[in-house]
Each structure stands twice: as C-alpha cells, then as structure tokens.
Scaffold this motif. Sequence first.
Motif, PDB file in Angstrom:
ATOM      1  N   ALA A   1     -20.265  -0.420   4.575  1.00 48.68           N
ATOM      2  CA  ALA A   1     -19.812   0.041   5.882  1.00 48.68           C
ATOM      3  C   ALA A   1     -18.422  -0.499   6.198  1.00 48.68           C
ATOM      4  N   CYS A   2     -18.190  -1.784   5.912  1.00 49.00           N
ATOM      5  CA  CYS A   2     -16.867  -2.376   6.162  1.00 49.00           C
ATOM      6  C   CYS A   2     -15.813  -1.726   5.265  1.00 49.00           C
ATOM      7  N   ALA A   3     -16.161  -1.516   3.999  1.00 46.67           N
ATOM      8  CA  ALA A   3     -15.216  -0.884   3.076  1.00 46.67           C
ATOM      9  C   ALA A   3     -14.916   0.540   3.508  1.00 46.67           C
ATOM     10  N   GLY A   4     -15.947   1.258   3.953  1.00 49.16           N
ATOM     11  CA  GLY A   4     -15.737   2.628   4.410  1.00 49.16           C
ATOM     12  C   GLY A   4     -14.858   2.716   5.637  1.00 49.16           C
ATOM     13  N   ALA A   5     -14.971   1.707   6.495  1.00 44.94           N
ATOM     14  CA  ALA A   5     -14.139   1.673   7.706  1.00 44.94           C
ATOM     15  C   ALA A   5     -12.769   1.073   7.430  1.00 44.94           C
ATOM     16  N   GLY A   6     -12.602   0.463   6.254  1.00 43.88           N
ATOM     17  CA  GLY A   6     -11.309  -0.115   5.884  1.00 43.88           C
ATOM     18  C   GLY A   6     -10.920  -1.318   6.712  1.00 43.88           C
ATOM     19  N   CYS A   7     -11.915  -2.128   7.138  1.00 39.88           N
ATOM     20  CA  CYS A   7     -11.591  -3.271   7.987  1.00 39.88           C
ATOM     21  C   CYS A   7     -12.058  -4.573   7.330  1.00 39.88           C
ATOM     22  N   PRO A   8     -11.353  -5.663   7.579  1.00 36.75           N
ATOM     23  CA  PRO A   8     -11.779  -6.952   7.046  1.00 36.75           C
ATOM     24  C   PRO A   8     -13.050  -7.435   7.740  1.00 36.75           C
ATOM     25  N   ALA A   9     -13.733  -8.386   7.078  1.00 33.78           N
ATOM     26  CA  ALA A   9     -14.952  -8.973   7.634  1.00 33.78           C
ATOM     27  C   ALA A   9     -14.868 -10.489   7.541  1.00 33.78           C
ATOM     28  N   LEU A  10     -15.118 -11.158   8.653  1.00 33.82           N
ATOM     29  CA  LEU A  10     -15.189 -12.616   8.689  1.00 33.82           C
ATOM     30  C   LEU A  10     -16.637 -12.984   8.986  1.00 33.82           C
ATOM     31  N   LEU A  11     -17.319 -13.535   7.986  1.00 31.79           N
ATOM     32  CA  LEU A  11     -18.756 -13.788   8.046  1.00 31.79           C
ATOM     33  C   LEU A  11     -18.986 -15.284   7.879  1.00 31.79           C
ATOM     34  N   THR A  12     -19.317 -15.956   8.963  1.00 33.42           N
ATOM     35  CA  THR A  12     -19.305 -17.412   8.972  1.00 33.42           C
ATOM     36  C   THR A  12     -20.703 -18.020   8.939  1.00 33.42           C
ATOM     37  N   LEU A  13     -20.755 -19.290   8.512  1.00 36.49           N
ATOM     38  CA  LEU A  13     -21.913 -20.163   8.658  1.00 36.49           C
ATOM     39  C   LEU A  13     -23.169 -19.644   7.966  1.00 36.49           C
ATOM     40  N   SER A  14     -23.015 -19.212   6.717  1.00 41.86           N
ATOM     41  CA  SER A  14     -24.174 -18.876   5.899  1.00 41.86           C
ATOM     42  C   SER A  14     -24.673 -20.143   5.221  1.00 41.86           C
ATOM     43  N   VAL A  15     -25.971 -20.365   5.231  1.00 40.96           N
ATOM     44  CA  VAL A  15     -26.511 -21.595   4.658  1.00 40.96           C
ATOM     45  C   VAL A  15     -26.211 -21.661   3.163  1.00 40.96           C
ATOM     46  N   ALA A  16     -25.907 -22.866   2.702  1.00 44.79           N
ATOM     47  CA  ALA A  16     -25.562 -23.079   1.292  1.00 44.79           C
ATOM     48  C   ALA A  16     -26.694 -23.701   0.504  1.00 44.79           C
ATOM     49  N   GLY A  17     -27.795 -24.071   1.169  1.00 43.77           N
ATOM     50  CA  GLY A  17     -28.940 -24.621   0.453  1.00 43.77           C
ATOM     51  C   GLY A  17     -28.858 -26.113   0.197  1.00 43.77           C
ATOM     52  N   ARG A  18     -27.890 -26.789   0.816  1.00 42.37           N
ATOM     53  CA  ARG A  18     -27.726 -28.228   0.604  1.00 42.37           C
ATOM     54  C   ARG A  18     -27.674 -28.945   1.952  1.00 42.37           C
ATOM     55  N   VAL A  19     -28.368 -30.061   2.012  1.00 40.14           N
ATOM     56  CA  VAL A  19     -28.392 -30.903   3.203  1.00 40.14           C
ATOM     57  C   VAL A  19     -28.254 -32.357   2.757  1.00 40.14           C
ATOM     58  N   ASP A  20     -27.378 -33.102   3.397  1.00 38.65           N
ATOM     59  CA  ASP A  20     -27.206 -34.524   3.114  1.00 38.65           C
ATOM     60  C   ASP A  20     -27.622 -35.324   4.342  1.00 38.65           C
ATOM     61  N   LEU A  21     -28.588 -36.205   4.177  1.00 45.76           N
ATOM     62  CA  LEU A  21     -29.047 -37.050   5.276  1.00 45.76           C
ATOM     63  C   LEU A  21     -28.758 -38.510   4.944  1.00 45.76           C
TER      64      LEU A  21
END
Length: 346
Positions: free
Chosen positions: A208-228
């Motif tokens: 959909a983004c490619a079809g509309a020709g617009c950039p996408a900023l997609l933030t804060l996806s989990v990376a599967g790592r946690v440090d405690l």
Amino acid sequence: MSGSTGGVIPGAGPAGRPDADQPARPAAEPLTGRAGQPVAERATLRLRETPPAEAEYGPADNDPRGAAGDPPRYAPEWLRLREPADAAARAHDLLDPLRIRLANLPTRSGGLVVHDLGCGTGSMGRWLAPLLDGAQHWVLHDRDPYLLHFAAVAAPRSAADGSRVTVETRRADLARLTPDALTGAGLVTASALLDVLTTEEVGTLAAACAGAGCPALLTLSVAGRVDLTPTHPLDAEITEAFNAHQRREGLLGPEAVTAAADAFAAHGATVRAHPSPWRLGPDEAELTAQWLRGWVGAAVEQRPELRERADRYLHERLALCAAGELRVVVHHTDLLALCRPAGGTP
C-alpha cells in the motif's frame, strides 16, 4: 494488583471499558479537534473480527471478544504511561533522511498528509508533528472509536515552524489497507505495530505504501531482547516464553522488522533501521511495574508450567522496582522505508 501472574492481561495490567471507570462519550457526540471543529470519522477499511491482543502494544480487555461486537480495547492508561518512554526511545537519526525525502515530494496546498496507522491515543503525532516543518494534516487510523476520540482531542496544534496541524479520524482495519486508502498521503507512520502483524499483513502494508509512493516511519517494534539489572536466573526463560507468545497464531513478533524491511525492499524502497530501546529506571517505576506484569503474564500464558516460579520472580522484581533498584532496557527497532515516489525514482 497483586504480584501474582494469575489473571494478568498480556500488555501490562487491567483495561476497563469507558463505562467501567470513566464516563463514556455519548454515541451521538461528534469527534472534535483542537479548534472545536468536527473531525471526520469514516469507515474506510473492513474491520477484522477478532484481532489479537499484544503484549508490547498494550493491554486489551479481559474478554478479548469484547461486548456486543465491540472491538477489543487498549487501555488509555497504559498508552499514557508508555508515551514518555516511547518519545525518548524513538530514533531521531531517521528524521533527517525522512525530512530530505519529504522536501523532495511535490508541494500540496493543504500541506503534508500523514496517515498514522493504529494510532491509539495519538502519541506518534504528538511526538512527530512538532519535529517537522510545514502545514500537516494527520489522518488517524484505529479500530477503536474510544481511542480515536482521545487522539483527536489531544492532537498537536502546530508544526516545528508554527504551521498549522489538523486531524481527522478513520475507524479502520490495517489488514485491509490498500493504496486507495492512502491516496494523497505524503507519509505513513505507525508505532508499536509491526510486531502484531502477520507476514501477509506486513506485505499488504508495504504494497500500500509503495503503491501510494510515500515513505513509512514505523517505530518501536519489539526486538526480542530485554536486559534487566540486576540479573536473575529466570530472565532468559521468561524472555524466551514471551517471544514465543509474540509469535503466536502467525504473528511476526521479534521478526517483524526483518520481514518489513524485506517486504519494502521487494517494492524498491530504500530501508533504514535504527535501535530505539526503552531505558527504564527509578523515574519510570510505574511503567516498569506495569510492563513487568504484562511481560511475565504473557510468558506464563504461553508456558503455564512457569506459573509458580514466575509468581515468585514477579514478586521479587516488583519489590526491586518499588525500591528503585531495578533497571530495564527493552529493545525495539525503528524502521524508515523510503518508497519510490509515485511516477518517479527513489
């Protein structure tokens, strides 16, 4: 809430319906923006029947089916708690390449049109709109009209240079996103969203983004790592169980950014990724406690045999948190996809 993981909703604690602990917005009341003008609310995309709840994005109701066909709700209180941590974590290094791309897009009389997908209470707009120059019109997409109301009334008023920012809302399902829904878009944004999508849904978003020709900023996806800090012998086992919960029913979980990068690249987009970790210390104790309950609760939901040990673990961790002695780094990744402008070159 007690330290037990029993009954914990993946996501960080209880989420009431609007009629449970605060007055609901009357059904006939129109959504309004900052200036008191009505905000359009259009059903542009088909709603999915039962979307999954997700442990990082936020808590859903105790009954995931909702009532009378209502979509599951995410708790505004959880979204309020995480908003400062989200703002501090997002990768500012991706903003300069984004600004360069936006400067090269055709100028529109109404300014930059931004579609914010899965907007929740609108924290992405409150963070990003004041960092970009020029007039902006934000189209806020969410399946929950309750959250859309919060997002509309708390929308930012002005851009970095003082230009006007306006909003409208659309109750919509991202799984049905099409280029037509993004007609006129200059930017697509989302926060804490990719990891609750399937490979097919991420492909739909990229197309959909490619079809509309617009950039996408997609933030804060989990990376599967946690440090405690301090560490605990059960840290790794809880993390592994939580990550497995993230991948349930075909969801991408920690693999989301890689899958999205591949999907956007397949459409000819230039893709950049940058770490965006939460760094939680004594000043974020309330958020940390809620996050812990949801994180451990999701792990136990995935692996019930962990319950007895996880109850003790959570009790110990919450005690350290209350004493100001626990520090947590929750790793996320931000992704910027610079799609080819419609009819142009990258």
